[in-house]
Design a protein around this motif. Structure first.
Motif, mmCIF file in Angstrom:
data_model
loop_
_atom_site.group_PDB
_atom_site.id
_atom_site.type_symbol
_atom_site.label_atom_id
_atom_site.label_comp_id
_atom_site.label_asym_id
_atom_site.label_seq_id
_atom_site.Cartn_x
_atom_site.Cartn_y
_atom_site.Cartn_z
ATOM 1 N N GLU A 126 60.724 42.988 38.030
ATOM 2 C CA GLU A 126 60.719 44.221 37.242
ATOM 3 C C GLU A 126 59.600 44.202 36.200
ATOM 4 O O GLU A 126 58.947 45.222 35.955
ATOM 5 C CB GLU A 126 62.074 44.391 36.559
ATOM 6 N N ALA A 127 59.357 43.038 35.614
ATOM 7 C CA ALA A 127 58.359 42.929 34.550
ATOM 8 C C ALA A 127 56.940 43.147 35.051
ATOM 9 O O ALA A 127 56.068 43.563 34.288
ATOM 10 C CB ALA A 127 58.467 41.563 33.870
ATOM 11 N N VAL A 128 56.675 42.853 36.321
ATOM 12 C CA VAL A 128 55.301 42.913 36.847
ATOM 13 C C VAL A 128 55.151 43.936 37.966
ATOM 14 O O VAL A 128 54.140 43.941 38.666
ATOM 15 C CB VAL A 128 54.846 41.521 37.343
ATOM 16 N N ALA A 129 56.123 44.827 38.117
ATOM 17 C CA ALA A 129 56.138 45.732 39.274
ATOM 18 C C ALA A 129 54.872 46.569 39.403
ATOM 19 O O ALA A 129 54.422 46.852 40.519
ATOM 20 C CB ALA A 129 57.368 46.645 39.191
ATOM 21 N N ASP A 130 54.265 46.979 38.288
ATOM 22 C CA ASP A 130 53.093 47.851 38.344
ATOM 23 C C ASP A 130 51.781 47.090 38.229
ATOM 24 O O ASP A 130 50.720 47.702 38.091
ATOM 25 C CB ASP A 130 53.170 48.912 37.244
ATOM 26 N N CYS A 131 51.822 45.782 38.295
ATOM 27 C CA CYS A 131 50.615 44.972 38.068
ATOM 28 C C CYS A 131 49.768 44.823 39.324
ATOM 29 O O CYS A 131 50.285 44.725 40.440
ATOM 30 C CB CYS A 131 51.002 43.588 37.542
ATOM 31 N N TRP A 132 48.459 44.771 39.117
ATOM 32 C CA TRP A 132 47.516 44.478 40.191
ATOM 33 C C TRP A 132 47.250 42.981 40.297
ATOM 34 O O TRP A 132 46.851 42.489 41.347
ATOM 35 C CB TRP A 132 46.186 45.189 39.949
ATOM 36 N N LEU A 133 47.419 42.273 39.184
ATOM 37 C CA LEU A 133 47.138 40.840 39.156
ATOM 38 C C LEU A 133 48.214 40.152 38.315
ATOM 39 O O LEU A 133 48.464 40.549 37.176
ATOM 40 C CB LEU A 133 45.758 40.577 38.557
ATOM 41 N N VAL A 134 48.843 39.119 38.886
ATOM 42 C CA VAL A 134 49.884 38.357 38.192
ATOM 43 C C VAL A 134 49.497 36.884 38.236
ATOM 44 O O VAL A 134 49.327 36.303 39.313
ATOM 45 C CB VAL A 134 51.264 38.557 38.851
ATOM 46 N N LEU A 135 49.331 36.271 37.069
ATOM 47 C CA LEU A 135 48.893 34.887 36.949
ATOM 48 C C LEU A 135 50.022 34.059 36.345
ATOM 49 O O LEU A 135 50.451 34.311 35.216
ATOM 50 C CB LEU A 135 47.642 34.801 36.085
ATOM 51 N N GLY A 136 50.506 33.075 37.096
ATOM 52 C CA GLY A 136 51.609 32.244 36.636
ATOM 53 C C GLY A 136 51.114 30.962 35.994
ATOM 54 O O GLY A 136 50.357 30.205 36.609
ATOM 55 N N CYS A 137 51.517 30.721 34.753
ATOM 56 C CA CYS A 137 51.080 29.529 34.029
ATOM 57 C C CYS A 137 52.055 28.398 34.304
ATOM 58 O O CYS A 137 53.246 28.495 33.977
ATOM 59 C CB CYS A 137 51.006 29.824 32.533
ATOM 60 N N THR A 138 51.583 27.326 34.923
ATOM 61 C CA THR A 138 52.455 26.239 35.336
ATOM 62 C C THR A 138 51.831 24.902 34.987
ATOM 63 O O THR A 138 50.608 24.732 35.051
ATOM 64 C CB THR A 138 52.756 26.321 36.843
ATOM 65 N N ALA A 139 52.676 23.945 34.635
ATOM 66 C CA ALA A 139 52.176 22.658 34.164
ATOM 67 C C ALA A 139 52.068 21.624 35.265
ATOM 68 O O ALA A 139 51.455 20.593 35.088
ATOM 69 C CB ALA A 139 53.095 22.120 33.061
#
Length: 253
Positions: free
Chosen positions: A70-83
């Motif tokens: 729901e938080a990123v539904a309208d996004c063209w680019l989603v970048l996940g920050c992971t360790a």
């Protein structure tokens, strides 16, 4: 409005409200104001507002939603920050490259999200599956634990630097295909859902677990940067494939 107004920072399952406040402060120092909270364990409290230290408006404007999708539904680019490395194979970006890519996409009028996971466990594999690429901060492996707000500060700084660098350059000519809207995250998830169902309908997996094939197909389509028109075309093809599969089943094929 500046391109950075189309960049949001999404905090998933945050356990300590004070960390949300500190993250809001880190964002505002770099000219960023869009914060989204996904299912925080506890509501914002006095500690959160105290640690925001002047970024109370960022906290007050932050919507709270139930899921990352729901938080990123309208996004063209989603970048996940992971360790750390996980089973979900994503392109890995250094913070500087991630900032540049985010700003470039925002300049194209696309919505962009940086996603940060829980303080103890980070993002789940299912949540990373919703991201187009992973961002890894190359901290010292002998002491790699990075506070949530510190990680937000690193990425916010890189976004700020990329934006300032781009603002100092002359505007580039329009790209080929300009005018075709890139597919949103929700449109791509709809495509992936129908693709997965179609592969089941035609018995593509032949008894094998479907997860591996779907991970590879997600990566393939992420590289293609599909437009809305291309998604509609692919979904039309899948609909016909599903119809033929139903007819074959009815005829005993």
């Amino acid at each position: 409005m500046p391109a950075t107004s189309r960049i949001r920072f999404v905090l998933v399952g945050t356990q300590h409200p004070g960390n949300i406040g500190a993250a809001a402060r880190a964002m505002k120092t770099m000219g960023l104001a869009r914060l989204v909270l996904v299912a925080p364990e506890r509501p914002l409290d006095e500690d959160a507002y105290r640690r925001s230290a002047g970024a109370e408006d960022v906290l007050g404007d932050a919507p709270v939603v139930a899921t990352l999708a729901e938080a990123v539904a309208d996004c063209w680019l989603v970048l996940g920050c992971t360790a750390r490395s996980r089973r979900v194979q994503l392109e890995e970006l250094l913070p500087e490259v991630a900032g540049q890519r985010a700003v470039a996409k925002a300049v194209e009028l696309g919505e962009v999200a940086f996603v940060f996971g829980r303080e103890r466990t980070g993002l789940s594999n299912e949540e990373l599956q919703l991201c187009h690429a992973a961002v890894h901060i190359p901290s010292d492996p002998e002491f790699s634990s990075l506070n949530l707000a510190a990680a937000v500060q690193v990425l916010a700084y890189e976004v700020r630097m990329a934006y300032l660098a781009l603002a100092a350059e002359p505007a580039p000519p329009p790209a080929a295909g300009f005018g075709e809207e890139p597919a949103s995250h929700a449109q791509l998830e709809g495509l992936f859902g129908q693709l997965g169902q179609t592969l089941d309908d035609i018995d593509f997996h032949k008894g094998r677990a479907p997860e591996s094939a779907m991970r590879k197909l997600r990566r393939l389509f992420a590289k293609a940067e599909l437009t809305e028109q291309e998604v509609r075309l692919l979904r039309g093809i899948l609909s016909d494939a599903q119809r033929m599969a139903r007819l074959a089943g009815q005829n005993g094929g």
